[in-house]
Design an enzyme around this catalytic site. Structure first.
Site, PDB file in Angstrom:
ATOM      1  N   LYS A  39      51.136  16.759 110.649  1.00  0.00           N
ATOM      2  CA  LYS A  39      52.452  17.247 110.003  1.00  0.00           C
ATOM      3  C   LYS A  39      51.918  17.800 108.688  1.00  0.00           C
ATOM      4  O   LYS A  39      52.613  18.991 108.541  1.00  0.00           O
ATOM      5  CB  LYS A  39      53.510  16.134 109.883  1.00  0.00           C
ATOM      6  CG  LYS A  39      54.673  16.350 109.623  1.00  0.00           C
ATOM      7  CD  LYS A  39      55.703  15.485 109.076  1.00  0.00           C
ATOM      8  CE  LYS A  39      56.715  15.223 110.192  1.00  0.00           C
ATOM      9  NZ  LYS A  39      57.684  14.201 109.860  1.00  0.00           N
ATOM     10  N   THR A 121      68.982   6.043 104.199  1.00  0.00           N
ATOM     11  CA  THR A 121      70.147   5.041 104.252  1.00  0.00           C
ATOM     12  C   THR A 121      69.798   3.760 104.576  1.00  0.00           C
ATOM     13  O   THR A 121      69.227   3.445 105.522  1.00  0.00           O
ATOM     14  CB  THR A 121      70.962   5.671 105.269  1.00  0.00           C
ATOM     15  OG1 THR A 121      71.516   7.043 105.208  1.00  0.00           O
ATOM     16  CG2 THR A 121      72.594   4.871 105.623  1.00  0.00           C
ATOM     17  N   GLU A 148      73.119  18.142 109.029  1.00  0.00           N
ATOM     18  CA  GLU A 148      72.171  18.955 109.854  1.00  0.00           C
ATOM     19  C   GLU A 148      73.013  20.350 110.169  1.00  0.00           C
ATOM     20  O   GLU A 148      74.087  20.423 110.764  1.00  0.00           O
ATOM     21  CB  GLU A 148      71.742  18.291 111.060  1.00  0.00           C
ATOM     22  CG  GLU A 148      70.847  17.348 110.879  1.00  0.00           C
ATOM     23  CD  GLU A 148      70.309  16.575 112.226  1.00  0.00           C
ATOM     24  OE1 GLU A 148      70.025  17.173 113.084  1.00  0.00           O
ATOM     25  OE2 GLU A 148      70.142  15.358 112.210  1.00  0.00           O
ATOM     26  N   LYS A 199      77.665   5.383 100.700  1.00  0.00           N
ATOM     27  CA  LYS A 199      76.939   6.424 101.784  1.00  0.00           C
ATOM     28  C   LYS A 199      77.328   5.778 103.118  1.00  0.00           C
ATOM     29  O   LYS A 199      77.957   6.530 104.128  1.00  0.00           O
ATOM     30  CB  LYS A 199      75.371   6.142 101.687  1.00  0.00           C
ATOM     31  CG  LYS A 199      74.645   6.358 102.943  1.00  0.00           C
ATOM     32  CD  LYS A 199      74.651   7.993 103.228  1.00  0.00           C
ATOM     33  CE  LYS A 199      74.213   8.491 104.472  1.00  0.00           C
ATOM     34  NZ  LYS A 199      74.019   9.907 104.736  1.00  0.00           N
ATOM     35  N   ASN A 203      80.095   7.621 105.732  1.00  0.00           N
ATOM     36  CA  ASN A 203      79.824   8.015 107.298  1.00  0.00           C
ATOM     37  C   ASN A 203      80.989   7.426 108.103  1.00  0.00           C
ATOM     38  O   ASN A 203      81.501   7.926 109.149  1.00  0.00           O
ATOM     39  CB  ASN A 203      78.433   7.724 107.632  1.00  0.00           C
ATOM     40  CG  ASN A 203      77.669   9.026 107.326  1.00  0.00           C
ATOM     41  OD1 ASN A 203      78.056  10.167 106.800  1.00  0.00           O
ATOM     42  ND2 ASN A 203      76.409   8.942 107.503  1.00  0.00           N
ATOM     43  N   GLY A 248      87.374  15.976 120.131  1.00  0.00           N
ATOM     44  CA  GLY A 248      86.369  16.421 120.884  1.00  0.00           C
ATOM     45  C   GLY A 248      85.792  15.500 121.751  1.00  0.00           C
ATOM     46  O   GLY A 248      86.370  14.387 122.010  1.00  0.00           O
ATOM     47  N   CYS A 255      73.259   9.866 112.620  1.00  0.00           N
ATOM     48  CA  CYS A 255      73.863   9.096 111.468  1.00  0.00           C
ATOM     49  C   CYS A 255      75.113   8.394 111.624  1.00  0.00           C
ATOM     50  O   CYS A 255      75.158   7.350 111.559  1.00  0.00           O
ATOM     51  CB  CYS A 255      74.019   9.912 110.375  1.00  0.00           C
ATOM     52  SG  CYS A 255      72.425  10.999 109.975  1.00  0.00           S
ATOM     53  N   ARG A 322      69.392  13.426 119.178  1.00  0.00           N
ATOM     54  CA  ARG A 322      69.477  12.113 118.868  1.00  0.00           C
ATOM     55  C   ARG A 322      71.050  11.582 119.025  1.00  0.00           C
ATOM     56  O   ARG A 322      71.678  12.122 118.586  1.00  0.00           O
ATOM     57  CB  ARG A 322      68.858  11.597 117.523  1.00  0.00           C
ATOM     58  CG  ARG A 322      67.538  11.425 117.792  1.00  0.00           C
ATOM     59  CD  ARG A 322      67.005  11.264 116.155  1.00  0.00           C
ATOM     60  NE  ARG A 322      67.207  12.190 115.372  1.00  0.00           N
ATOM     61  CZ  ARG A 322      66.845  12.179 114.098  1.00  0.00           C
ATOM     62  NH1 ARG A 322      66.339  11.164 113.531  1.00  0.00           N
ATOM     63  NH2 ARG A 322      67.285  13.093 113.274  1.00  0.00           N
TER      64      ARG A 322
HETATM   65  C1  UGA Z   1      76.720  13.374 108.794  1.00  0.00           C
HETATM   66  C2  UGA Z   1      77.419  13.506 107.668  1.00  0.00           C
HETATM   67  O1  UGA Z   1      78.370  14.411 107.819  1.00  0.00           O
HETATM   68  C3  UGA Z   1      76.674  13.817 106.388  1.00  0.00           C
HETATM   69  O2  UGA Z   1      77.388  13.613 105.219  1.00  0.00           O
HETATM   70  C4  UGA Z   1      75.440  12.742 106.343  1.00  0.00           C
HETATM   71  O3  UGA Z   1      74.739  12.947 105.236  1.00  0.00           O
HETATM   72  C5  UGA Z   1      74.651  12.588 107.438  1.00  0.00           C
HETATM   73  O4  UGA Z   1      75.703  12.405 108.477  1.00  0.00           O
HETATM   74  C6  UGA Z   1      73.826  11.814 107.321  1.00  0.00           C
HETATM   75  O5  UGA Z   1      74.056  10.584 107.070  1.00  0.00           O
HETATM   76  O6  UGA Z   1      72.433  11.896 107.175  1.00  0.00           O
HETATM   77  P1  UGA Z   1      75.455  14.916 110.606  1.00  0.00           P
HETATM   78  O7  UGA Z   1      75.243  13.753 111.487  1.00  0.00           O
HETATM   79  O8  UGA Z   1      74.389  15.775 110.269  1.00  0.00           O
HETATM   80  O9  UGA Z   1      76.104  14.709 109.196  1.00  0.00           O
HETATM   81  O10 UGA Z   1      76.634  15.869 111.186  1.00  0.00           O
HETATM   82  P2  UGA Z   1      78.249  16.063 111.228  1.00  0.00           P
HETATM   83  O11 UGA Z   1      78.534  17.638 110.890  1.00  0.00           O
HETATM   84  O12 UGA Z   1      79.046  15.268 110.383  1.00  0.00           O
HETATM   85  O13 UGA Z   1      78.903  15.681 112.884  1.00  0.00           O
HETATM   86  C7  UGA Z   1      78.504  14.500 113.395  1.00  0.00           C
HETATM   87  C8  UGA Z   1      79.171  14.322 114.642  1.00  0.00           C
HETATM   88  O14 UGA Z   1      80.604  14.558 114.607  1.00  0.00           O
HETATM   89  C9  UGA Z   1      78.819  15.645 115.807  1.00  0.00           C
HETATM   90  O15 UGA Z   1      78.360  15.264 116.965  1.00  0.00           O
HETATM   91  C10 UGA Z   1      80.136  16.501 115.467  1.00  0.00           C
HETATM   92  O16 UGA Z   1      80.330  17.367 116.850  1.00  0.00           O
HETATM   93  C11 UGA Z   1      81.206  15.203 115.732  1.00  0.00           C
HETATM   94  N1  UGA Z   1      82.496  15.909 114.905  1.00  0.00           N
HETATM   95  C12 UGA Z   1      82.342  16.518 113.581  1.00  0.00           C
HETATM   96  C13 UGA Z   1      83.461  16.014 115.742  1.00  0.00           C
HETATM   97  O17 UGA Z   1      83.495  15.482 116.838  1.00  0.00           O
HETATM   98  N2  UGA Z   1      84.614  16.334 115.146  1.00  0.00           N
HETATM   99  C14 UGA Z   1      84.950  16.834 113.988  1.00  0.00           C
HETATM  100  O18 UGA Z   1      85.719  17.063 113.284  1.00  0.00           O
HETATM  101  C15 UGA Z   1      83.617  16.890 113.236  1.00  0.00           C
END
Ligand code: UGA
Length: 424
Positions: A39, A121, A148, A199, A203, A248, A255, A322
């Site tokens: 890597k 975390t 992400e 944190k 979440n 959804g 996360c 994941r």
């Molecule tokens: C999430 C948090 O949003 C970040 O702030 C945090 O830093 C990160 O985890 C982490 O702990 O590292 P992430 O997992 O990248 O970020 O993705 P999100 O955009 O938050 O979406 C998470 C899931 O929720 C996805 O499957 C998405 O489809 C779903 N989702 C999101 C919904 O079903 N409805 C929504 O309104 C929003």
């Protein structure tokens, strides 16, 4: 201009690489250490092993300030703020697996004059326990809130930066705060345990918001309301806000599922039953079962049926699978006897080994050709742009479950589809 503080990054996964690249872009020399030589070599050549918009450009554009190495000594010689970015995956019991963090601490333990800046975390209480065991080293909690798919933007334009330190580590915390000054954002200074809790609680709250709107969606289906309209009406209330009210087939990713169960478990360890989070997880499971029920409503038994899944990634703009809903759906549909074909524009390679007997196709049309039903799992823009009139001709039975309320329902119904959304 005075030289900017050099920094160390330990663990060059997604969080570590985004952190390293962004600090390098802000003008810092960054010494980023990973234990995997392959890597380190490929990153040193500017090859970024993950799909994150803008990340490759930052890594290549800041190559002169970004040093990748396997040698922890080189990091310690050059930097005293050491951002710990190793992952903390869930164990079977739902606790966070801290073995990688422990390995880092064991290496850094005696490094007086250095501070661990914890981005990984970790359970509330981790920082205090590390401080107890390794008195000499400073400790600052600085949780990451990157999403992400928009991590670079989130890093450069954060809603807030949280920095937790106990009194002996305050001087290190001041230096961490100075790193973020150019971003002009609100900085929340707390003790270590509170920063760790911010944190997990953030979440868990966002996951709760999603499960809440999903339950409103399920009830709306029965009562004739449209959850998209309901969410719009709710979201304009400042106290609620419009974000994370997209109903959804449930949340996934590395996360939310992990952090919700970690917080539930952490509460349980103290003897407190976190009832709300138990329900949040149950509702998330229910959404997947309901998706299969919607297919069965139109197709009866799924045995021998050809089902297309559009999307594998847990959300668009990432190749991360994941805890992705797609994997659970694929396995359950196969359990019902269906033949599953899946398509994702970027995530297929990473998912291949987890898909059992499902067939990965090279295009959405190939997955949909002759299918008895389809589920839109990930809202990749290209799925909205498909010629759905043509798709209708190609499918054997035009049943579509739009798991993200993403497609143009009126257009699909006009084209002759039997359309099932979520909460509409
Ligand atoms: C999430 C948090 O949003 C970040 O702030 C945090 O830093 C990160 O985890 C982490 O702990 O590292 P992430 O997992 O990248 O970020 O993705 P999100 O955009 O938050 O979406 C998470 C899931 O929720 C996805 O499957 C998405 O489809 C779903 N989702 C999101 C919904 O079903 N409805 C929504 O309104 C929003």
């Amino acid at each position: 201009m005075p030289e900017k503080e050099p920094i160390g990054v330990i663990g060059v996964g997604w969080v570590g690489l985004c952190t390293a690249a962004c600090f390098a872009d802000l003008g810092h020399h960054v010494y980023a250490r990973d234990i995997l030589p392959e890597k380190v070599e490929s990153l040193s050549r500017g090859e970024v092993p993950m799909h994150e918009p803008g990340l490759s450009e930052l890594v290549r554009g800041n190559a002169e300030r970004l040093r990748f190495t396997t040698d922890i000594g080189e990091v310690l010689d050059n930097a005293s703020l050491l951002f710990c970015c190793v992952d903390t995956p869930p164990t079977y019991s739902g606790d966070a697996d801290l073995s990688r963090v422990e390995a880092v601490i064991a290496e850094l333990g005696g490094s007086v004059g250095h501070a661990i800046v914890m981005k990984s975390t970790v359970p509330v209480g981790t920082g205090r326990s590390i401080r107890r065991r390794f008195g000499g080293v400073g400790y600052v909690s600085n949780p990451e809130f990157l999403k992400e798919g928009s991590a670079i933007k989130d890093f450069m334009h954060p809603d807030r930066v949280v920095i937790g330190a106990d009194s002996e580590s305050e001087p290190f915390a001041d230096r961490v705060q100075a790193l973020y000054e150019p971003l002009g954002t609100s900085v929340v200074r707390t003790d270590v345990a509170s920063a760790e809790m911010v944190k997990l609680a953030s979440n868990a709250f966002l996951a709760t918001k999603i499960s809440f709107i999903n339950e409103i969606a399920n009830v709306s289906e029965e009562l004739g309301a449209d959850v998209s309209e309901v969410a719009r009406g709710m979201g304009l209330d400042d106290r609620i806000g419009p974000k994370f009210l997209q109903a959804g087939i449930g949340f996934g990713g590395s996360c939310f599922p992990k952090d919700v169960s970690a917080l539930k478990q952490l509460a349980g360890n103290t003897g407190y039953h976190f009832q709300l989070l138990t329900a949040v997880v149950e509702v998330n499971e229910l959404q997947k079962r309901r998706t299969i029920g919607k297919l069965q409503k139109h197709l009866g038994s799924l045995a021998g049926k050809e089902i297309a899944l559009l999307g594998l990634a847990f959300k668009p703009n990432t190749d991360d699978v994941r805890e992705a809903t797609s994997l659970v759906l694929s396995a359950r549909l196969q359990g019902e006897g269906a033949n599953v074909r899946v398509f994702d524009p970027v995530a297929a390679d990473g998912a291949r080994e987890m898909l059992g007997g499902a067939t990965i196709t090279d295009s959405a049309l190939e997955a949909l050709e002759g299918a008895d039903g389809a589920v839109l799992v990930t809202e990749w823009p290209e799925f909205a742009e498909l010629d759905w009139v043509d798709v209708h001709q190609r499918m054997r039975v035009p049943v579509i479950v739009d798991g993200r309320n993403f497609l143009d329902r009126e257009a699909l119904v006009a084209a002759g589809f039997r359309y099932e959304g979520i909460g509409r």
